[in-house]
Design an enzyme around this catalytic site. Sequence first.
Site, short mmCIF file in Angstrom:
data_model
loop_
_atom_site.label_atom_id
_atom_site.label_comp_id
_atom_site.label_asym_id
_atom_site.label_seq_id
_atom_site.Cartn_x
_atom_site.Cartn_y
_atom_site.Cartn_z
N GLU A 72 -4.53 15.15 6.21
CA GLU A 72 -4.63 16.05 4.75
C GLU A 72 -5.81 17.02 4.98
OE1 GLU A 72 -4.73 12.75 5.13
OE2 GLU A 72 -3.18 11.66 3.85
N ASP A 115 0.71 -0.98 -0.13
CA ASP A 115 -0.18 -0.14 0.00
C ASP A 115 0.93 1.24 -0.21
OD1 ASP A 115 -2.57 1.40 0.38
OD2 ASP A 115 -1.69 1.87 2.16
N THR A 134 -16.81 6.65 -3.52
CA THR A 134 -17.19 8.16 -3.92
C THR A 134 -15.98 8.77 -4.37
OG1 THR A 134 -17.28 8.93 -1.94
CG2 THR A 134 -19.36 8.11 -2.74
N ARG A 135 -14.80 8.58 -3.47
CA ARG A 135 -13.58 9.35 -3.60
C ARG A 135 -13.85 10.79 -3.51
NH1 ARG A 135 -11.44 7.84 -8.46
NH2 ARG A 135 -9.57 8.34 -7.99
N PHE A 184 -15.59 10.94 3.26
CA PHE A 184 -15.00 10.15 2.30
C PHE A 184 -15.18 8.68 2.42
CE2 PHE A 184 -11.43 8.04 0.60
CZ PHE A 184 -10.87 8.58 -0.68
N SER A 185 -15.48 8.08 1.14
CA SER A 185 -15.42 6.81 1.05
C SER A 185 -14.71 6.13 -0.22
CB SER A 185 -16.80 6.23 0.76
OG SER A 185 -17.47 6.58 -0.43
N ALA A 186 -14.15 4.96 -0.32
CA ALA A 186 -13.46 4.61 -1.31
C ALA A 186 -14.29 4.51 -2.61
CB ALA A 186 -12.69 3.05 -0.96
N ASP A 194 -7.32 -1.81 3.65
CA ASP A 194 -6.40 -2.67 3.35
C ASP A 194 -6.84 -4.20 3.97
OD1 ASP A 194 -4.86 -1.02 1.80
OD2 ASP A 194 -3.71 -0.38 3.99
N ASP A 198 -13.09 17.34 8.18
CA ASP A 198 -12.31 16.29 7.60
C ASP A 198 -11.13 16.38 8.82
OD1 ASP A 198 -10.38 14.84 6.53
OD2 ASP A 198 -10.56 15.58 4.52
#
Length: 688
Positions: free
Chosen positions: A357, A316, A388-389, A384-386, A530, A353
Site C-alpha cells: 500500500e 481475516d 495507533t493505526r 504503523f501499529s494496530a 492474527d 512505508d
Amino acid sequence: MSKHTAEPISIFDLRIMKPALTESIKKLDPRILWRNPVMFCVEIASVITLITFIMSLTGANREPAWFTGTVSIWLWLTVLFSTFAEALAEGRGKARAASLRKSRTDVTAKRLDKPEFGGNYTTVGASQLRKGDLILVEANDMIAGDGDVVAGAALVNESAVTGESAPVVRESGGDRSAVTGGTTVIANAIIVRITANPGETFLDRMIGLIEGAKRRKTPNEIALEVLLIALTLVFLLVCANISPLSIYSVKAAGQGTPVSLTILVALFVCLAPTTIAALLPAIGIAGMDRLFQKNVIALSGRAIEAAGDVNVLLLDKTGTITHGNREAVSFVPVGGHNEKELALAALSASLFDETPEGRSVVALAQQKYGLGMEKPLDAEVVEFSAETRLSGINIGASCFRKGASDSIVSFVTKLGCTAIPEDLRGLVDRIARAGATPLVVSRDCDILGVINLKDIVKAGIQERFLQLRSMGIKTVMITGDNPLTAAAIAAEAQVDDFLAQAKPEEKLRLIREYQEGGFMVAMTGDGTNDAPALAQADVAVAMNTGTQPAREAANIIDLDSNPTKLLDIVEVGKQILMTRGNLTTFSISNDVAKYFAIIPAMMLSIYPQLEVLNIMHLASPFSAILSAVIFNAIIIPMLVPLALKGTRFRPMPAEKLLIHNLLIYGVGGIIAPFVGIKAIDLMIGMVV
C-alpha cells in the site's frame, strides 16, 4: 501458469502394496500391536488356536485338526489384514514423503553478520544454520531454511512445496515475508532471518506428518478406542462364562459335549469389534493424506476432527477474503487544498512505508504528478501499529501522517488543531461505502485530504460462503477497516457478520465469546496480528504466504493460501467422523448374524431345539463357525478402500444424515453377514 495438487495414490499400486505387506508382518510384533488392544487380543486368540491345532495333530484334542488349523489360519489373517490396512495408509504417506525428500538438497547459504546488502558473508552448509542467523539469497539461489525476509523483495518459486509453478513475491515489511526452505529465488535478492533449526523446518514437519510418524491419537479416536476395549472385555467375560455353563448344561441335559476352547476363541473374535478396531488407525492416517491431496497440511489429527464440528468461521479480510494488495487509485483533497499538495504530503508520509500500500502511494504520486523525493537522512520514522493505526515521518519540525480517519483527527487534535475540514467525514464515508479504504493525510496539524485505497474481493468466494452456510457454518469477517468499509466488503463477499476496527485483543475476545457459547471456532489468517487469535481458535488455518508467527500459531497450513479451502478441511473432518461412526455401526451390526451362526452351532449337541435359530441353514456346526470366522476376517480388507477414501459427505441436516447412514451401515451391517456367511458355508460344503 500451471498448478497441480498432490495426485491421489492408488492403494493397488505395487510400489505401495509390496512395502505395506512387509510392514504389516513387522507390525505383528506384540510390542507394536499392543497399542491396538482389540487386535492384540485377537493375536493372543490366534496363538491359542495354533496351540490347539498342534494338540489336534498329536491326538490330544478331540476336534478335527483341519477345523482347528483352518480357524487358526483365519484368525492370523484377521490380525494381518488389520496391520496391512494401517501399513497401506502409512505407505501412501511415505510415498509422498519420499517425493518431498527428493526436493531437499544439501544447499549452501551465504551467512551475513549484518542485514545489509553488499556486506561480507561466509558460505556455510544449510545444516549449520540456526535460529536468528541472517543469510543473503540471490537470484537462482535456493533458500537454505525457513525464515522471514528482513530486507529486499524477490520472486520466489515455491513449486517444491505448494505445487504452484507461478512465482510469488516475498518481501520485507508486510504479511508476505515468510519463506520456506527448499524454495528458489528466481529474481532479485533478499536477506532472510532464519526462524527454524535444522530438522525443525516446515518441510521436515511436513515429511514427518505425512509419514504418520508423529501422528497422535485424537480425543475422539481415544474415546472410540475406550468403547471398543470395553466391548471386548464384555465379550471376553461372556465367552469365559460360557465354558462352565456348557459343562453344567451337559451334565443337566445328559447329552452333548462342552464347548471347546477353539469354538470359544472363535466366538470371542467374531463378537469383538475387530472390524472397526482394525480400520481405526487407517481412517485417521488416510484423513491427513486426503488433506495433503488438497495442498493442506494438518499439524495434528485433533485439528481435522475439530474442523468436522466447526460452526463459526472467522476470516481475516486482508489477504483472505480480499487479495490484500490494496492500491492507491486517487488523491481526494479536503478543506480547500489541491491534489498536488495532498500528493506531496502523502508521498512524504509513505517514503519509509515498505508495504504494498505504501509503495502504491509513492508510485501514484510519481505517475500522476511526477513527484519524487529522496529519503531524508534526518527523518524520524513512525511505524504503523494496530494500536495507533497511523504511520509517517517527522522531518525537522514537520510531521507527516497517514492513517485511519479517527486516528488522524485524534493526532492533529493533540497537536492543537481545532479546525477539522467539514467535508472530511462525508468524503471518508463515501469512499468507505464504496468498499474502498480511506487513508487520511495530515501535515502538522492540517488535514489535507484522503488517499483512496481499493482492494478486490477474491473471485468465487461468495459461492464458497454459500456452501458453508448450507452446512450450518456462520462466517464472520474480521478487519481493521472502519465499519462502513467493512460493511461494504462484507456485503460484497456475502459473509454473515463482521467485526470492524478489530485489534488483536478484540479478535481474541470475539473467539472466546463464541467458545463460551459452546461453538467450535475456526479462523483463517496470514498476518502477525492474527497469531494470538489463531492460537486461541479450535481450528487455526494459516496461509502459507503469511508470516512466520501466524504459521507457528496455526494447526493447519494451507499451501495454496486460499481461505475458502476451509470448506475442504471441514468436509474432510466430517468425513473422518462419519467414516468412524459408520464403520463402528457396521461392525457392531455384524454381530447379529454371527449370533445366529455360532451360538446354535456350539450348543446344538446339548440343546437340539436350537436348530430353529439356524435360519441360514448352515451345513454343520464346524462349517457355521468357520464361515463366521472367515467372514469376520475378509470383511476387513473389503472395507479398506472405504476407510482410506472416507464415506461421502452430503451437505444435509444432521438428523437426515444420521438416518441415511443408519439405513446404509446399520441395516447393511445386519444383512451383509447373513449373505456372506451363507455364501462361505456353501463354498466350504463343496470342499469338505
